[in-house]
Design an enzyme around this catalytic site. Structure first.
Site, PDB file in Angstrom:
ATOM      1  N   ASP A 159      78.743  19.621   8.282  1.00 42.91           N
ATOM      2  CA  ASP A 159      78.290  19.388   9.653  1.00 42.91           C
ATOM      3  C   ASP A 159      77.591  20.651  10.132  1.00 42.91           C
ATOM      4  O   ASP A 159      77.353  21.584   9.359  1.00 42.91           O
ATOM      5  CB  ASP A 159      79.465  18.994  10.567  1.00 42.91           C
ATOM      6  CG  ASP A 159      80.456  20.129  10.770  1.00 42.91           C
ATOM      7  OD1 ASP A 159      80.281  21.226  10.179  1.00 42.91           O
ATOM      8  OD2 ASP A 159      81.419  19.936  11.534  1.00 42.91           O
ATOM      9  N   LYS A 216      77.663  12.155   4.830  1.00 41.96           N
ATOM     10  CA  LYS A 216      78.538  13.075   5.552  1.00 41.96           C
ATOM     11  C   LYS A 216      79.706  12.340   6.193  1.00 41.96           C
ATOM     12  O   LYS A 216      80.865  12.752   6.082  1.00 41.96           O
ATOM     13  CB  LYS A 216      77.759  13.841   6.629  1.00 41.96           C
ATOM     14  CG  LYS A 216      78.560  15.003   7.232  1.00 41.96           C
ATOM     15  CD  LYS A 216      78.100  15.385   8.615  1.00 41.96           C
ATOM     16  CE  LYS A 216      78.679  14.470   9.654  1.00 41.96           C
ATOM     17  NZ  LYS A 216      78.482  14.933  11.032  1.00 41.96           N
TER      18      LYS A 216
END
Length: 216
Positions: A141, A123
């Site tokens: 997220d 991420k």
């Protein structure tokens, strides 16, 4: 969960891109080093909080070389208002040391190399690649995860699963869509008390969290 029809996905994509043209991160940074550090700090911490921390942090540690030589206790003191600051301090120093030792002090600009750095998962790497290089990638997220489920774009239980579903659904303009979904989730499709009266996707939403509009 019944997935969206292709035409519905395209309509969601169209509205997101129209509503958030040229969207970008709200983290403050001036170069790749500062962006990577800020993104690492932002894990489970708000961008607003990170932006309060980084001015003093970058003043004391203006580059990878300085951060690699940082005193762990001094670094912890600077970032102590950030969640999980103990682990983040350790990872920041280890990241900088690895960049110094393995990459000659230059932060790698390749996703596969970025994820090898301590504290840098997929991420974080994707956020950096999206923001700094405009790569056609998706990062998930907490905001993107929530929005994807509420809009029935994914029913995956993991961030990796949601990312896969979003990439398959949208295919192109992923960087811009990621940024748009973050802002949409942060300010309109919020976790608590979503602002449905401000939502430009209201007619495409059938989430159990959807709130009825007040009579005008």
């Amino acid at each position: 969960m019944v997935r969206r029809k292709p035409e519905e996905i395209q309509e969601i994509k169209k509205r997101l891109l129209e509503h958030y043209p040229q969207a970008h991160t709200e983290l403050n940074y001036k170069n790749l080093y500062q962006l990577l550090v800020a993104v690492m700090l932002s894990a489970q911490c708000t961008d607003k909080r990170v932006n309060l921390i980084t001015p003093d942090l970058f003043k004391k540690y203006p580059n990878v070389h300085a951060l690699a030589q940082a005193d762990i206790d001094e670094l912890k003191e600077l970032i102590k208002s950030c969640s999980f600051f103990n682990n983040k301090a350790k990872n920041l120093i280890k990241m900088a040391q690895m960049v110094e030792e393995k990459y000659g002090g230059k932060i790698p600009e390749d996703e596969k190399e970025l994820v090898k750095l301590p504290g840098v998962g997929q991420k974080t790497a994707h956020v950096v690649m999206i923001e700094y290089f405009g790569k056609n990638l998706m990062a998930v997220d907490t905001h993107v995860f929530r929005v994807a489920h509420r809009l029935r774009l994914s029913d995956a239980k993991t961030r990796e699963g949601v990312e896969k579903d979003l990439v398959q659904a949208f295919k192109t303009d992923l960087a811009a869509i990621h940024q748009a979904m973050v802002l949409f989730g942060r300010y309109i499709c919020t976790a608590k008390n979503p602002k449905c009266d401000q939502c430009f996707l209201y007619d495409l939403c059938d989430s159990e969290d959807k709130r009825p509009l007040k009579d005008s």
